[in-house]
Motif scaffolding. Structure first.
Motif, mmCIF file in Angstrom:
data_model
loop_
_atom_site.group_PDB
_atom_site.id
_atom_site.type_symbol
_atom_site.label_atom_id
_atom_site.label_comp_id
_atom_site.label_asym_id
_atom_site.label_seq_id
_atom_site.Cartn_x
_atom_site.Cartn_y
_atom_site.Cartn_z
ATOM 1 N N GLU A 111 47.542 10.584 -22.650
ATOM 2 C CA GLU A 111 48.610 9.631 -22.924
ATOM 3 C C GLU A 111 49.550 9.543 -21.729
ATOM 4 O O GLU A 111 50.031 10.559 -21.222
ATOM 5 N N PRO A 160 56.073 4.769 -23.680
ATOM 6 C CA PRO A 160 54.722 4.377 -23.263
ATOM 7 C C PRO A 160 54.709 3.693 -21.897
ATOM 8 O O PRO A 160 55.488 2.771 -21.647
ATOM 9 N N LYS A 186 53.060 1.361 -20.338
ATOM 10 C CA LYS A 186 52.105 0.273 -20.568
ATOM 11 C C LYS A 186 51.666 -0.399 -19.270
ATOM 12 O O LYS A 186 50.475 -0.593 -19.040
ATOM 13 N N THR A 224 49.640 2.048 -17.086
ATOM 14 C CA THR A 224 48.300 2.268 -17.638
ATOM 15 C C THR A 224 47.375 1.120 -17.247
ATOM 16 O O THR A 224 46.224 1.347 -16.850
ATOM 17 N N LYS A 267 40.827 2.418 -23.634
ATOM 18 C CA LYS A 267 42.262 2.446 -23.881
ATOM 19 C C LYS A 267 42.493 2.492 -25.382
ATOM 20 O O LYS A 267 41.722 1.933 -26.165
ATOM 21 N N ASN A 314 48.501 2.791 -24.189
ATOM 22 C CA ASN A 314 48.872 3.673 -23.071
ATOM 23 C C ASN A 314 48.126 5.004 -23.095
ATOM 24 O O ASN A 314 48.571 5.967 -22.474
#
Length: 479
Positions: free
Chosen positions: A413, A423, A425, A428, A444, A450
């Protein structure tokens, strides 16, 4: 050379600071300020396979035709979608012959390896003889497969219904639970994924997968997530909430409870230790049956156990499975007790393709390969090595908030703030593209997308694990 040094350093026992690890940290810290690492990109392990030349439609043409003739709800990975034309064991090849390390296994579906020769041979030989009849006639393949499958199950889980997918399996399990218990209310976990049909959408606990249709008598309880959950790893606190939900949110009687032991789509979340034993006891006292969704975590993938639910020391009343059971074949199953299975004999229950000769032959071949190649033990060994390396990587990169799972059922994570667990995002998404360019395909997951889902074919090696981590380190160093 640098990648080789890093691998040797990561393999050292314990967490002592060996020279290679110091070198990795130094290189990582020096590269971090730049938008791209100054060192050479890691090299993929050698593999003895030459893909066939591809002369079909190119990616751009396929993508345009797909948008024209396939449903608009389909999504794709990467800004420029890959045209994958060949696979061999843990590797995939695109239209140009470029090789990729498959760390997602067709969404946790390829268990033994792409185009494993034993499974291909079993499917081809059966296809030459007989493709399809349905269960209105007798055929040896379905009973041989059912016998082999039930031999892997604990307790009195001795009867199989074959279907074609995990969604179908969970639909059937919910029907069984309601008929057997005489109750309607189903309990599922938040953050769970159990399918995309009208019925299983109700069981699913992620809004990104749920259309605004009636859910039926389904209640979602708190997710026992050790990383993000309100009670951390306190299984008793989460179980108490199940009891309170039954007491205050239902008639006091329920049909059943369904859970993945390792939430897949939800981001590789392993439930708090001891939770299922407590929850199962509460549900059974309320008249319900307990369903284990093993669609992703079954068949030895976790390494420590053959089934995910065994990590919680429980025996369910119903087990659903798909994906890895067929190594890519459209195959699913529901395994339950004779008593629960008998409720379906009240009416005609029939599945046209469930347990057809080709899929049964392939499914039996999968079980044999997993045993012959000792894939459960392999997952434990390679998984332990990979987790150690990922945790070492976590020490170097603040963006890694959590490394979790076991065997080859892992999640990483990514967060922008470890304390707030915000997160990551955008980061990622950027790393996702960078890894693809380096030849690494991961999945994912999680509500915010994330979490890197690392669930490769179970033939994935330690060299593959080292390459994956080296690639992640290289990509993260360029953020």
């Amino acid at each position: 050379m640098a990648a080789s040094l890093l691998r040797r350093g990561a393999s050292a026992a314990g967490h002592r600071r060996c020279p290679a690890e110091v070198l990795r940290r130094l290189v990582s810290s020096e590269a971090a300020p730049d938008r791209g690492p100054s060192r050479a990109a890691p090299e993929m392990p050698p593999f003895d396979h030459q893909p066939r030349p591809y002369a079909g439609m190119g990616a751009a043409e396929i993508f345009e035709k797909r948008k024209a003739v396939l449903g608009p709800s389909l999504f794709h990975y990467y800004q420029k979608p890959l045209n994958i034309v060949e696979g061999k064991m843990q590797y995939l090849y695109d239209e140009h012959g470029k090789r990729y390390l498959d760390c997602f296994g067709g969404i946790v579906t390829v268990s033994c390896g792409h185009c494993h020769p034993d499974i291909v041979n079993a499917v081809v030989e059966q296809t030459k003889l007989l493709q399809h009849t349905t269960t209105i006639y007798l055929h040896h393949a379905i009973v041989e497969f059912a016998e082999a499958l039930t031999s892997k199950m604990p307790g009195n889980l001795k009867v199989v219904y074959f279907v074609n997918s995990g969604t179908e399996a969970n639909e059937l399990a919910m029907l069984m639970a309601r008929l057997y218990s005489g109750n309607l209310s189903m309990i599922a976990l938040r953050n769970a994924y159990h399918g995309g049909s009208a019925g299983t959408i109700g069981l699913t606990g992620l809004q990104t997968w749920k259309y605004p249709i009636p859910q039926g008598e389904i209640h979602h309880v708190m997710n026992p997530d050790p990383y993000r959950g309100s009670f951390g790893s306190d299984a008793a606190a989460y179980a108490k909430e199940v009891q309170e939900h039954i007491t205050y949110g239902s008639s006091g009687r329920v049909a059943g409870f369904i859970a993945e032991t390792f939430q897949g789509v939800g981001g590789a979340v392993e439930l708090a230790p001891g939770y299922l034993k407590l929850a199962y006891d509460i549900v059974r006292k309320a008249g319900g049956v307990c369903i284990a969704d093993e669609v992703q975590s079954g068949f030895g993938r976790t390494g420590s156990h053959y089934w995910g639910f065994q990590t919680q020391d429980v025996i369910p009343d119903i087990v659903t499975m798909a994906k890895g059971i067929g190594n890519g074949l459209p195959l699913g199953a529901v395994v339950t007790t004779p008593e629960i299975a008998s409720v379906l004999s009240q009416k005609i229950q029939f599945n046209t393709f469930g347990g057809n000769p080709v899929c049964s032959a392939g499914g039996l071949a999968v079980l044999k390969v997993l045993d012959k190649e000792k894939r459960q033990a392999h997952c434990a060994d390679v998984g332990a090595h990979l987790v150690e390396r990922l945790k070492s990587l976590q020490e170097q990169h603040e963006i890694i908030g959590d490394v979790r799972g076991r065997g080859l059922m892992l999640g990483v994570e990514l967060v922008t703030d470890r304390k707030e667990k915000t997160p990551a995002k955008a980061e990622t998404a950027e790393l996702f593209e960078k890894l693809k360019d380096l030849g690494v395909l991961v999945g994912k997951g999680g509500l915010h997308g994330n979490v890197f889902r690392i669930k490769p074919p179970m033939c994935f090696s330690k060299d593959d694990a080292d390459f994956l981590v080296d690639a992640m380190d290289y990509a993260m160093s360029g953020l």
